[in-house]
Scaffold this motif. Sequence first.
Motif, PDB file in Angstrom:
ATOM      1  N   PRO A  53       0.945  -1.339   0.260  1.00 38.62           N
ATOM      2  CA  PRO A  53      -0.282   0.214   0.280  1.00 38.62           C
ATOM      3  C   PRO A  53       1.328   1.402  -0.172  1.00 38.62           C
ATOM      4  CG  PRO A  53      -0.094  -1.041   2.975  1.00 38.62           C
ATOM      5  CD  PRO A  53       0.492  -1.772   1.588  1.00 38.62           C
ATOM      6  N   PHE A  54       2.512   0.853   0.252  1.00 41.22           N
ATOM      7  CA  PHE A  54       2.933   1.487   0.353  1.00 41.22           C
ATOM      8  C   PHE A  54       4.477   2.730  -1.293  1.00 41.22           C
ATOM      9  CE2 PHE A  54       2.323   0.737   4.210  1.00 41.22           C
ATOM     10  CZ  PHE A  54       1.705   0.736   5.014  1.00 41.22           C
ATOM     11  N   ILE A  55       3.843   1.771  -1.829  1.00 40.90           N
ATOM     12  CA  ILE A  55       4.845   1.687  -2.533  1.00 40.90           C
ATOM     13  C   ILE A  55       4.298   2.327  -3.947  1.00 40.90           C
ATOM     14  CG2 ILE A  55       5.768   0.530  -4.896  1.00 40.90           C
ATOM     15  CD1 ILE A  55       6.489  -1.772  -3.192  1.00 40.90           C
ATOM     16  N   GLN A  56       4.859   3.495  -4.194  1.00 37.13           N
ATOM     17  CA  GLN A  56       4.385   4.004  -6.221  1.00 37.13           C
ATOM     18  C   GLN A  56       4.780   3.441  -6.851  1.00 37.13           C
ATOM     19  OE1 GLN A  56       3.723   8.538  -5.704  1.00 37.13           O
ATOM     20  NE2 GLN A  56       5.324   8.483  -6.613  1.00 37.13           N
ATOM     21  N   ASP A  57       6.153   3.479  -7.486  1.00 37.75           N
ATOM     22  CA  ASP A  57       6.997   2.962  -8.512  1.00 37.75           C
ATOM     23  C   ASP A  57       7.946   2.122  -8.263  1.00 37.75           C
ATOM     24  OD1 ASP A  57       5.850   5.423 -10.093  1.00 37.75           O
ATOM     25  OD2 ASP A  57       6.725   6.279  -8.479  1.00 37.75           O
ATOM     26  N   ALA A 171      -0.771  -4.180   4.538  1.00 42.96           N
ATOM     27  CA  ALA A 171       0.797  -4.407   5.150  1.00 42.96           C
ATOM     28  C   ALA A 171       1.757  -5.702   5.896  1.00 42.96           C
ATOM     29  CB  ALA A 171       1.363  -3.105   5.627  1.00 42.96           C
ATOM     30  N   VAL A 172       0.551  -6.048   6.518  1.00 39.01           N
ATOM     31  CA  VAL A 172       0.839  -7.186   7.840  1.00 39.01           C
ATOM     32  C   VAL A 172       0.677  -8.222   7.260  1.00 39.01           C
ATOM     33  CG1 VAL A 172      -0.837  -8.485   9.580  1.00 39.01           C
ATOM     34  CG2 VAL A 172      -1.026  -6.149   9.968  1.00 39.01           C
ATOM     35  N   ALA A 173      -0.264  -8.819   6.270  1.00 38.15           N
ATOM     36  CA  ALA A 173       0.247  -9.213   5.340  1.00 38.15           C
ATOM     37  C   ALA A 173       1.190 -10.130   4.282  1.00 38.15           C
ATOM     38  CB  ALA A 173      -0.844  -9.822   3.801  1.00 38.15           C
ATOM     39  N   ASN A 174       1.936  -8.950   3.883  1.00 40.31           N
ATOM     40  CA  ASN A 174       3.112  -8.532   3.068  1.00 40.31           C
ATOM     41  C   ASN A 174       4.171  -8.799   4.772  1.00 40.31           C
ATOM     42  OD1 ASN A 174       2.487  -8.471   0.279  1.00 40.31           O
ATOM     43  ND2 ASN A 174       2.273  -6.501   1.657  1.00 40.31           N
ATOM     44  N   ILE A 175       4.146  -8.432   5.629  1.00 39.56           N
ATOM     45  CA  ILE A 175       4.647  -8.651   5.998  1.00 39.56           C
ATOM     46  C   ILE A 175       5.176 -10.274   6.998  1.00 39.56           C
ATOM     47  CG2 ILE A 175       6.241  -8.274   8.825  1.00 39.56           C
ATOM     48  CD1 ILE A 175       4.663  -5.242   8.140  1.00 39.56           C
ATOM     49  N   ALA A 176       4.004 -11.011   7.243  1.00 37.10           N
ATOM     50  CA  ALA A 176       4.062 -12.188   7.389  1.00 37.10           C
ATOM     51  C   ALA A 176       4.407 -13.072   6.286  1.00 37.10           C
ATOM     52  CB  ALA A 176       2.198 -12.941   7.440  1.00 37.10           C
ATOM     53  N   VAL A 177       4.053 -12.293   4.736  1.00 34.98           N
ATOM     54  CA  VAL A 177       4.496 -13.326   3.901  1.00 34.98           C
ATOM     55  C   VAL A 177       4.649 -12.480   2.584  1.00 34.98           C
ATOM     56  CG1 VAL A 177       3.418 -15.459   2.274  1.00 34.98           C
ATOM     57  CG2 VAL A 177       2.401 -14.862   4.403  1.00 34.98           C
ATOM     58  N   PRO A 178       6.347 -12.498   3.156  1.00 38.44           N
ATOM     59  CA  PRO A 178       6.491 -11.403   1.977  1.00 38.44           C
ATOM     60  C   PRO A 178       7.472 -12.321   0.558  1.00 38.44           C
ATOM     61  CG  PRO A 178       8.602 -12.019   3.922  1.00 38.44           C
ATOM     62  CD  PRO A 178       7.435 -13.170   3.963  1.00 38.44           C
ATOM     63  N   GLN A 179       7.224 -13.450   0.269  1.00 37.16           N
ATOM     64  CA  GLN A 179       6.937 -14.573  -0.703  1.00 37.16           C
ATOM     65  C   GLN A 179       5.942 -15.309  -0.101  1.00 37.16           C
ATOM     66  OE1 GLN A 179       9.213 -13.669  -3.180  1.00 37.16           O
ATOM     67  NE2 GLN A 179       9.978 -11.986  -2.449  1.00 37.16           N
ATOM     68  N   PRO A 180       4.838 -15.874  -1.391  1.00 38.27           N
ATOM     69  CA  PRO A 180       3.908 -16.461  -1.462  1.00 38.27           C
ATOM     70  C   PRO A 180       4.026 -18.016  -1.782  1.00 38.27           C
ATOM     71  CG  PRO A 180       3.530 -14.912  -1.795  1.00 38.27           C
ATOM     72  CD  PRO A 180       4.797 -13.973  -2.272  1.00 38.27           C
ATOM     73  N   GLN A 181       5.089 -17.767  -2.297  1.00 36.75           N
ATOM     74  CA  GLN A 181       5.526 -19.327  -3.557  1.00 36.75           C
ATOM     75  C   GLN A 181       5.761 -20.205  -2.203  1.00 36.75           C
ATOM     76  OE1 GLN A 181       7.211 -16.831  -3.854  1.00 36.75           O
ATOM     77  NE2 GLN A 181       6.561 -15.904  -5.615  1.00 36.75           N
ATOM     78  N   ASN A 182       4.728 -21.282  -1.649  1.00 35.56           N
ATOM     79  CA  ASN A 182       4.741 -23.080  -1.593  1.00 35.56           C
ATOM     80  C   ASN A 182       4.842 -22.699   0.107  1.00 35.56           C
ATOM     81  OD1 ASN A 182       5.482 -24.536  -3.550  1.00 35.56           O
ATOM     82  ND2 ASN A 182       7.296 -23.704  -3.862  1.00 35.56           N
TER      83      ASN A 182
END
Length: 316
Positions: A53-57, A171-182
């Motif tokens: 939700p924070f990255i622009q480019d 953001a919390v979901a990204n902190i928990a799972v930065p790389q979703p693979q497997n």
Amino acid sequence: MSNEQNKRKFIYTYVHHVDEYDLCRMEMRSFFSLDSQANYIISNTKIDPSRSPFIQDRLEVLYEENNLDNIKSLVKNLKIDETYKVVCLNNMDIGATTKIHQPERRLIEREIGLCIEGEPDLDHPEIVFGLIFIDGKWYFGKHMKSVSFWRKHLHKPHMYSTALSTRVARAVANIAVPQPQNIRAIDPCCGIGTVIIEALSMGINMEGRDINYHVCKGSRENIAYFGLTGKITLGPISEVKEHYDVAIIDLPYNLFTHSSAEEQFDILKHARRIADKVVVVTIETIDDMIEDAGFVISDRCIAKKQTFLRQILLCE
């Protein structure tokens, strides 16, 4: 001097409210294993900018040079079949580098664009090249603009005033799972599904539970409303038999599912049992309780909403 082709470099620019500074940096650390005090970060890690939700480019760097003329020389070597356009990303202050005003940005875009062999299309290009000036150096590469898909999740059929905001949940979901693979994830106190919706929309394999029948029903309806598919089970965390890579625990504190200190500790003990890593969201300082449950807090931040504060704790 061009980059070595086998060493990809990405530049991410950030925009956020002052209250989101800590949360944004914790998400940065999760994605990139480091953070930046500035509103940009340079990393070798590739992340879809629309996840945050924070990255622009995002700029995938092809060339970096100390002056613009060298960039012009290098882009002449580009031979592309797609239509293209060039955008200058200095539409705001980037770190200590002040904003380049629009007339100058348009001139730079035109000068660089004319050096590229191909067919320009300013309205519907098949590829967008980006150019950014940071701390005396020009970077040129493939540009991807963040799209705020999460905004459509702001208005759900079922909402609670105490639920996490959509931005914080993402953001919390990204902190928990930065790389979703497997990765298998669970939110065993999922409420109306705010975190689940953000996770599922980013391709994170996450399921949810709650002890309240009506809450589970609302969560299922919210998920379906956005065309997502997710599993929501009725029941306490104590009934979970499977093991997960990560769990998100937004400790209950609203009128529907208020929990005592003993119940919170029980939730944390079961979280330790079912998951290798846990992200805890709490409105109280519970460091001792978390440590007693067998966790080590490896990262943390404060998520602010005016005077309301939540602690986000990464526990392993």
